[in-house]
Design an enzyme around this catalytic site. Structure first.
Site, PDB file in Angstrom:
ATOM      1  CE  LYS A 105     -16.670 -15.092 -10.286  1.00 25.11           C
ATOM      2  NZ  LYS A 105     -17.808 -14.707 -10.936  1.00 25.11           N
ATOM      3  NE  ARG A 163     -18.474 -24.420  -6.367  1.00 23.79           N
ATOM      4  CZ  ARG A 163     -18.989 -23.322  -7.084  1.00 23.79           C
ATOM      5  NH1 ARG A 163     -20.363 -23.580  -7.721  1.00 23.79           N
ATOM      6  NH2 ARG A 163     -18.501 -22.047  -7.268  1.00 23.79           N
ATOM      7  CD  GLU A 216     -22.394 -11.966 -12.054  1.00 24.48           C
ATOM      8  OE1 GLU A 216     -22.444 -10.910 -11.221  1.00 24.48           O
ATOM      9  OE2 GLU A 216     -22.539 -13.075 -11.469  1.00 24.48           O
TER      10      GLU A 216
END
Ligand code: ATP
Ligand code: MG
Length: 578
Positions: A284, A274, A43
């Site tokens: 983020k 992850r 994104e």
């Protein structure tokens, strides 16, 4: 991979993992006709970080290994947080890692028309409806993990009414939050994600690519499977938090395939754990906070675990690939120590980086019996294991810079470097014998004096006559140059920044910012050998005895490089060393 005559040579070189096993099985059954198409779908709402490198290496690596393709796709369905700056930085980072998406660059926002069509076909099939409950009411009727949800009073609206309301949503007749399009699945499903999830919402927002064309936007969980199907993705690899979404992924694509929107077989979502890495933060939100609050100097600050920062730090694409291969992929969540990543960088740099000499804490050494004004060239190998890289000249003269810590007036036990009466070799040069030192009024040593042995030059027969234990690096004061060097270290001083730990008061909150390492950067003036003066930005070297350094790509000027320390030669953090 190119086909080869020897079938054994077609086996992908990287160690196997459960995703490769799935692909191997698909190839065996002919599910995809041996086609492998993956995607990396960030994104564009932030810079890529070390965790993304794992996903990039995995997705592009699988495509590479199976002769397939990996798409570079921006998942830009949310109009609010996305910016061109991020798009550019993400493309640069993936390219830097060494991957090529060829013609396969896509933006989810290019599919908005198609997604809208998909929504219409679900409505027509009775599989989606416009709900006009308030957000509160929807939340209240969703149920819990132990209790089923309740049907919305709008759930049984007819197709015509739904089509009309959805058209008016799109036409901008309604305020945000007044209506929402939901999939019609099962409010009693044990999986909350199947309790009529929202698929399209009203947002009167300008999108970075589609502008004001739309005031309804697809939800991520609706958009993503459709993006995969449009692009004919075979294996849609994502992180574990999407595991509970997989039933909806499958429901949606099956429903759309039934309506003739997509051919079968349909893309398969596969989840992996992850990357969790100690001594950094990879969220983020926290990275943005570090940048916005000025705890670091920007998105490409060498201490930040972004790929832009890694590049300035001197980390290498090959080091990241080595790391990704070493940690592998699995379904089990775990933590990887930062030392593992650093060691991968050392391994790569040890092989790839030429050696140079830098004195980081300079102390003057004067050779009293070496004629003033005289100089000569010593030869230093560029790489101890690669004679083919040749040697370079290092001017030697009467006044040299050595490291302050390489001299002790009163030597500690086991100290074999310079002290009065002791002999050491000046690497690639001569053996010298210390004869004393000079101090300033505060007692600080300003100059060390020594005599050199004229018959001891490295590479000459006489060199073997001297047996010394110390072997020091040096830079000729008249020939070297002074430069800024930044000694970077880990950004956080604790393996789990912000996590409560033993000894914390029961009610104490710990902020990840409290764990910032105060010594994460030290800027010094160092003396460097002349061969370093003309280096190109991003040239990487091992400074002998100190570690790996890179010429900063932003602040270096022609003839005036600035160096960043990438990593020290050894892991000083292991076993709680700091
Ligand atoms: P956020 O959760 O804030 O949206 P994100 O890190 O998931 O951030 P994306 O842009 O959605 O950001 O990530 C792109 C891809 O990278 C996704 O497929 C995601 O699963 C993967 N990814 C993100 N973080 C990691 C990580 N720590 N390890 C491995 N893959 C990751
Ligand atoms: Mg995400």
């Amino acid at each position: 991979m190119k086909p080869s005559k020897n079938p054994a040579a077609d086996t992908p070189p990287a160690p196997s993992n459960f995703i490769r096993s799935i692909i191997d099985e698909d190839n065996r059954t002919g599910k995809w006709g041996a086609r492998v198409e993956t995607r990396f779908p960030p994104e564009p709402n932030g810079y890529l970080h070390y965790g993304h490198a794992k996903s990039i290496c995995l997705n592009f690596g699988l495509a590479e290994a199976y002769g397939g393709v990996c798409h570079m796709r921006f998942d830009d369905t949310n109009p609010e947080k996305e910016e061109q700056e991020y798009v550019d930085a993400i493309l640069e980072a993936v390219r830097w890692l060494g991957y090529d998406w060829g013609e396969h660059l896509y933006f989810a926002s290019d599919y908005f028309d198609r997604m809208h069509d998909c929504a219409l076909s679900l409505i027509e099939a009775g599989k989606a409806y416009v709900d006009s409950q308030s957000a509160e009411e929807m939340r209240a009727s969703r149920g819990t993990l132990t209790e089923p949800g309740r049907n919305s009073p709008y759930r049984d609206r007819g197709v015509e009414e739904n089509l009309d309301l959805f058209a008016r949503m799109r036409a901008g007749e309604f305020a945000e939050g007044t209506h929402i399009l939901r999939a019609r699945i099962d409010m009693a499903s044990p999986n909350i994600n199947l309790r009529d999830p929202a698929i399209y919402r009203i947002r009167h927002a300008t999108h970075h690519r589609t502008g004001d064309k739309w005031c309804i936007y697809p939800m991520y969980t609706f958009a993503h499977p459709i993006e995969d199907a449009i692009e004919n993705i075979t294996h849609s690899v994502c992180t574990l938090e999407f595991e509970d979404q997989r039933p909806f992924y499958d429901w949606l694509l099956d429903a759309l395939a039934t309506e003739g929107q997509f051919p079968r077989p349909l893309p398969q979502q596969i989840e992996f754990a992850r990357l969790n890495l100690t001594y950094v933060v990879l969220s983020k939100r926290k990275l943005i906070q570090l940048v916005n609050e000025g705890h670091v100097a920007g998105w490409d600050d060498p201490r930040l675990p972004t790929l832009a920062g890694a590049r300035r730090r001197g980390f290498t694409p090959a080091g990241f690939r080595r790391f990704a291969e070493q940690i592998g992929v699995s379904k089990a969540d775990s933590w990887i120590d930062m030392g593992v990543l650093e060691e991968c960088m050392r391994d790569d740099l040890n092989d790839a980086a030429e050696r140079r000499v830098a004195v980081l804490d300079p102390l003057k050494l004067v050779l009293t019996n070496y004629p003033e004004g005289q100089s000569e060239l010593c030869q230093a190998p560029n790489h101890p294991l690669k004679p083919e890289l040749g040697k370079r000249d290092m001017p030697f003269s009467r006044a040299l810079w050595i490291e302050r810590e390489d001299f002790m007036e009163a030597p500690a036990k086991g100290f074999h470097r310079l002290y009065p009466g002791n002999m050491v070799r000046l690497r690639y040069g001569y053996v010298v014998k210390c004869i004393g030192c000079e101090k300033d009024a505060d007692g600080k040593i300003t100059t060390v004096f020594a005599e050199y042995m004229p018959d001891s030059r490295s590479g000459t027969p006489g060199a073997d006559n001297y047996k010394v234990k110390g072997n020091l690096h040096w830079v000729s004061a008249a020939h070297g140059f002074e430069a800024e060097v930044r000694l970077y270290d880990r950004l956080f001083a604790h393996p789990h920044p912000g996590q409560r730990r033993e000894g914390d008061a029961p009610d104490a909150e710990r902020d990840f910012l409290d764990d910032i390492n105060p010594a994460s950067m030290r800027v010094i003036r160092a003396w460097l050998e002349p061969a370093l003066q003309g280096v190109a930005p991003e040239a990487r070297f091992q400074f002998e005895r100190h570690g790996y350094f890179v010429a900063d790509r932003v602040d270096s000027k022609p003839g005036a490089p600035v160096f960043n320390r990438t990593v020290t030669l050894k892991d000083s953090w292991a076993k709680g060393g700091k």
